[in-house]
Design a protein around this motif. Sequence first.
Motif, PDB file in Angstrom:
ATOM      1  N   VAL A 261       0.845  -1.204   0.000  1.00  0.00           N
ATOM      2  CA  VAL A 261       0.000   0.000   0.000  1.00  0.00           C
ATOM      3  C   VAL A 261       0.879   1.253   0.000  1.00  0.00           C
ATOM      4  O   VAL A 261       0.673   2.187  -0.772  1.00  0.00           O
ATOM      5  CB  VAL A 261      -0.946  -0.006   1.224  1.00  0.00           C
ATOM      6  N   GLY A 262       1.900   1.240   0.863  1.00  0.00           N
ATOM      7  CA  GLY A 262       2.797   2.386   0.937  1.00  0.00           C
ATOM      8  C   GLY A 262       3.467   2.654  -0.395  1.00  0.00           C
ATOM      9  O   GLY A 262       3.564   3.798  -0.845  1.00  0.00           O
ATOM     10  N   PHE A 263       3.870   1.559  -1.047  1.00  0.00           N
ATOM     11  CA  PHE A 263       4.554   1.706  -2.330  1.00  0.00           C
ATOM     12  C   PHE A 263       3.620   2.305  -3.375  1.00  0.00           C
ATOM     13  O   PHE A 263       3.980   3.215  -4.126  1.00  0.00           O
ATOM     14  CB  PHE A 263       5.062   0.330  -2.787  1.00  0.00           C
ATOM     15  N   ILE A 264       2.366   1.804  -3.406  1.00  0.00           N
ATOM     16  CA  ILE A 264       1.404   2.322  -4.394  1.00  0.00           C
ATOM     17  C   ILE A 264       1.154   3.808  -4.158  1.00  0.00           C
ATOM     18  O   ILE A 264       1.173   4.620  -5.089  1.00  0.00           O
ATOM     19  CB  ILE A 264       0.080   1.527  -4.322  1.00  0.00           C
ATOM     20  N   VAL A 265       0.933   4.182  -2.878  1.00  0.00           N
ATOM     21  CA  VAL A 265       0.677   5.590  -2.570  1.00  0.00           C
ATOM     22  C   VAL A 265       1.851   6.451  -3.005  1.00  0.00           C
ATOM     23  O   VAL A 265       1.677   7.516  -3.608  1.00  0.00           O
ATOM     24  CB  VAL A 265       0.403   5.758  -1.054  1.00  0.00           C
TER      25      VAL A 265
ATOM     26  N   ALA B 189       4.066   5.800  -5.355  1.00  0.00           N
ATOM     27  CA  ALA B 189       4.140   5.870  -6.816  1.00  0.00           C
ATOM     28  C   ALA B 189       3.121   6.871  -7.343  1.00  0.00           C
ATOM     29  O   ALA B 189       3.423   7.701  -8.208  1.00  0.00           O
ATOM     30  CB  ALA B 189       3.885   4.482  -7.409  1.00  0.00           C
ATOM     31  N   GLU B 190       1.900   6.838  -6.763  1.00  0.00           N
ATOM     32  CA  GLU B 190       0.859   7.767  -7.209  1.00  0.00           C
ATOM     33  C   GLU B 190       1.262   9.206  -6.941  1.00  0.00           C
ATOM     34  O   GLU B 190       1.106  10.079  -7.798  1.00  0.00           O
ATOM     35  CB  GLU B 190      -0.456   7.446  -6.500  1.00  0.00           C
ATOM     36  N   LEU B 191       1.784   9.419  -5.734  1.00  0.00           N
ATOM     37  CA  LEU B 191       2.195  10.786  -5.375  1.00  0.00           C
ATOM     38  C   LEU B 191       3.250  11.294  -6.346  1.00  0.00           C
ATOM     39  O   LEU B 191       3.186  12.428  -6.811  1.00  0.00           O
ATOM     40  CB  LEU B 191       2.765  10.804  -3.952  1.00  0.00           C
ATOM     41  N   LEU B 192       4.206  10.412  -6.675  1.00  0.00           N
ATOM     42  CA  LEU B 192       5.274  10.830  -7.579  1.00  0.00           C
ATOM     43  C   LEU B 192       4.701  11.182  -8.949  1.00  0.00           C
ATOM     44  O   LEU B 192       5.083  12.175  -9.560  1.00  0.00           O
ATOM     45  CB  LEU B 192       6.318   9.710  -7.720  1.00  0.00           C
ATOM     46  N   MET B 193       3.738  10.345  -9.405  1.00  0.00           N
ATOM     47  CA  MET B 193       3.146  10.615 -10.720  1.00  0.00           C
ATOM     48  C   MET B 193       2.427  11.953 -10.718  1.00  0.00           C
ATOM     49  O   MET B 193       2.557  12.748 -11.636  1.00  0.00           O
ATOM     50  CB  MET B 193       2.182   9.487 -11.104  1.00  0.00           C
ATOM     51  N   VAL B 194       1.639  12.195  -9.643  1.00  0.00           N
ATOM     52  CA  VAL B 194       0.888  13.451  -9.578  1.00  0.00           C
ATOM     53  C   VAL B 194       1.846  14.632  -9.467  1.00  0.00           C
ATOM     54  O   VAL B 194       1.726  15.624 -10.180  1.00  0.00           O
ATOM     55  CB  VAL B 194      -0.091  13.425  -8.383  1.00  0.00           C
ATOM     56  N   LEU B 195       2.848  14.484  -8.586  1.00  0.00           N
ATOM     57  CA  LEU B 195       3.781  15.597  -8.381  1.00  0.00           C
ATOM     58  C   LEU B 195       4.526  15.936  -9.665  1.00  0.00           C
ATOM     59  O   LEU B 195       4.820  17.090  -9.935  1.00  0.00           O
ATOM     60  CB  LEU B 195       4.790  15.227  -7.284  1.00  0.00           C
ATOM     61  N   GLY B 196       4.798  14.885 -10.460  1.00  0.00           N
ATOM     62  CA  GLY B 196       5.523  15.117 -11.696  1.00  0.00           C
ATOM     63  C   GLY B 196       4.772  16.016 -12.654  1.00  0.00           C
ATOM     64  O   GLY B 196       5.368  16.776 -13.413  1.00  0.00           O
ATOM     65  N   THR B 197       3.420  15.939 -12.615  1.00  0.00           N
ATOM     66  CA  THR B 197       2.653  16.726 -13.575  1.00  0.00           C
ATOM     67  C   THR B 197       2.294  18.103 -13.036  1.00  0.00           C
ATOM     68  O   THR B 197       1.854  18.958 -13.783  1.00  0.00           O
ATOM     69  CB  THR B 197       1.347  16.004 -13.940  1.00  0.00           C
ATOM     70  N   TRP B 198       2.449  18.294 -11.714  1.00  0.00           N
ATOM     71  CA  TRP B 198       2.061  19.592 -11.158  1.00  0.00           C
ATOM     72  C   TRP B 198       3.057  20.663 -11.553  1.00  0.00           C
ATOM     73  O   TRP B 198       4.257  20.433 -11.585  1.00  0.00           O
ATOM     74  CB  TRP B 198       1.981  19.512  -9.636  1.00  0.00           C
ATOM     75  N   VAL B 199       2.537  21.836 -11.829  1.00  0.00           N
ATOM     76  CA  VAL B 199       3.409  22.944 -12.177  1.00  0.00           C
ATOM     77  C   VAL B 199       3.374  23.955 -11.046  1.00  0.00           C
ATOM     78  O   VAL B 199       2.308  24.453 -10.693  1.00  0.00           O
ATOM     79  CB  VAL B 199       2.934  23.611 -13.482  1.00  0.00           C
ATOM     80  N   PHE B 200       4.533  24.237 -10.509  1.00  0.00           N
ATOM     81  CA  PHE B 200       4.590  25.259  -9.479  1.00  0.00           C
ATOM     82  C   PHE B 200       4.512  26.630 -10.143  1.00  0.00           C
ATOM     83  O   PHE B 200       5.104  26.840 -11.189  1.00  0.00           O
ATOM     84  CB  PHE B 200       5.885  25.145  -8.675  1.00  0.00           C
ATOM     85  N   ALA B 201       3.740  27.532  -9.520  1.00  0.00           N
ATOM     86  CA  ALA B 201       3.649  28.874 -10.071  1.00  0.00           C
ATOM     87  C   ALA B 201       5.044  29.477 -10.132  1.00  0.00           C
ATOM     88  O   ALA B 201       5.836  29.288  -9.208  1.00  0.00           O
ATOM     89  CB  ALA B 201       2.749  29.736  -9.203  1.00  0.00           C
TER      90      ALA B 201
END
Lengths: 481, 203
Positions: B96-100, B102-114
């Motif tokens: 579960v920890g690993f999946i969370v 991986a998901e966080l990394l995927m989401v963070l990768g697409t986020w653009v900081f202002a």
Amino acid sequence: MLSAIDLPNLAMAAPEIWLALGSMALLMVGVFSGRNATTLVTGLSLALLVIAGISVYQIEDNGYALQSAFIMDPFARFMKILALIGSALTIAMSINYMRREQFEKFEYPILVLLSTTGMMLMISSASMLTLYLGLELQSLALYVCAAINRDSTKASEAGLKYFVLGALSSGMLLYGITLVYGYTGHTTFVGIAEALSGSDRSVGLIFGLAFILAGIAFKISAVPFHMWTPDVYEGAPTPITAFFAAAPKVAAMALMVRVTMGAFEPVTHDWQQIIVFISIASMMLGAFAAIGQTNIKRLMAYSSIGHMGYALVGLAAGTQAGINGVIMYMTIYMVMTLGTFALIIGMRKKDGMVEDIDDLKGLATRHPMLAVLMTLLMFSLAGIPPLAGFFAKYFVFVAAIEANLFALAVIGVLSSVVGAYYYIRIIKMIWFDETANTEKYVPMATELKLVLGVSVLFISLFYIFAGPVFDRTSAAAASFF
Amino acid sequence: MTAIFFYLFATITVASAFMVISARNPVHAVLFLILAFVNSAGLFMLNGAEFLALLLIVVYVGAVAVLFLFVVMMLDVDFVELREGFLQYLPVGALVGFIVMAELLMVLGTWVFAPGAIGGIAAEPIPNMADVSNIEAIGNILYTKYIFFFQVAGLILLVAMIGAIVLTLHHRPNVRRQNINDQIARNPETAIEIKKVESGKGV
């Protein structure tokens, strides 16, 4: 470094300062005055709330104070007066109840005062930090109030449940605030709005917005964050339930308006969807889930969930008329709720409180006067003209239609028809159901009679008060545009 | 040199954190928790956040961990039974920890900081760490610019204190309480009663 503090601006926070210092002084009074502590502290608390109300009126300047973390405008002034009235009336309504149930504690009015201080900060918040600290101050005092009757297991359960779920919602709120701070670099609402209007908004920001709205939705008990409401309302002592249903709701709704119309004004489209969803969900759940209830306090819990949904209809519109509708709705909602709870607190037989709806059967023969008042209150809660509840709904639905939110308005009207069923069922029980129950209630305390009378007078003669109230609410709503 | 200490502190932190959940004896678990705290304080220290490091030691080791120890020792809970087979959930938990993550990394990768949001336009410029210490820098804004928030936080703590007293202090009737005035005011005349007992009859 001292010059960094804007001392002159402290005047804008005068009501909060009065309340904070006053409640600390009252703690001392309570500890050292011995036997009559509760009576003395309760009286002084009421006086303190009146002083705070007067000082709200005396602040004539509008604008920011305390490093633009604090705002004073007509909206803040109106909502603060409303919250102060709500708190003062609930303190008054509990005097007799506490004495009869034998858990008089002088800390109770002081906790209400501190909670009211938190509400004032929430209403005036212009920064995420003020928002969070105000909300925590208000809620922490409420958790203690819920469990204050420690001899009752139900009250302890209510307090614990409220505390755990409240802590969870605070966590969500904080998480949202950190995301918003991370993506905009600001904690003040002005700064956030500026940063949002300039650049493209990122997904992270929308995440933050959703979490913040979820945290506040918990405090106004909007669906899907309403789970705690029925249990807490049922478990807490009745005057405290009345308090939960009145002033804190007003403050949390004011906070919702501040955050959406202040900080997130440039991204209206994003939060509008969320507000429309929780509004529809609250109206529907409030209408359907209340039908099967047998306990009048649980019924009022579902009723208040529904009412929050209707108030949010105005916010979803996002126009000046919509905000005016929200303010009007919260005013009328508070008056109706306090009146109804005054009556519920009055439902006391020789051997204790009665909370079953079935007990209202045949009220018309036992207490014709109470029956008439209850009927008026229920008709108003259901939204039957010409009572105040009708006007409250009218203003928010008209605003929604003007903003082209037809689906929302139609669902709102339909669910208020469903909701009318359970209000009118109570009226039917009062007037038409036969029962062998002839035991009368013990005479109502004077303060309850007073609150009940004023409330019913307001809702039934609302078309007389409507003019002046409307002038004030529209002046308050204008402060966002 | 810093790298050596980083790996030292980091390894011990992770190892003792693992021991916290795997130790059989709850007292050992709390002691390992303290070890984890102290080593994370070391990590903070390496990053130049000496105030946070000291805070971690004072608050978490000094107060929270000791409180845990008290609770573990005072409550008669059979922790061994409670934790039986606890580690068998480890693989699922790790998954579960690993999946969370991986998901966080995927989401963070697409986020653009202002642009400029980080550091640039932050609410308060960060002072040069060579000139002022952590505590001085925090104190400089906490007691001036943020005095209002500081005071409100104080009010919240006051409510917490009132709440704790209201909910726990209970004056029960029929419980004998110590009254120091009464104890001191006693003298032989009031405290001792002398009776003549006739022999062979009992009292």
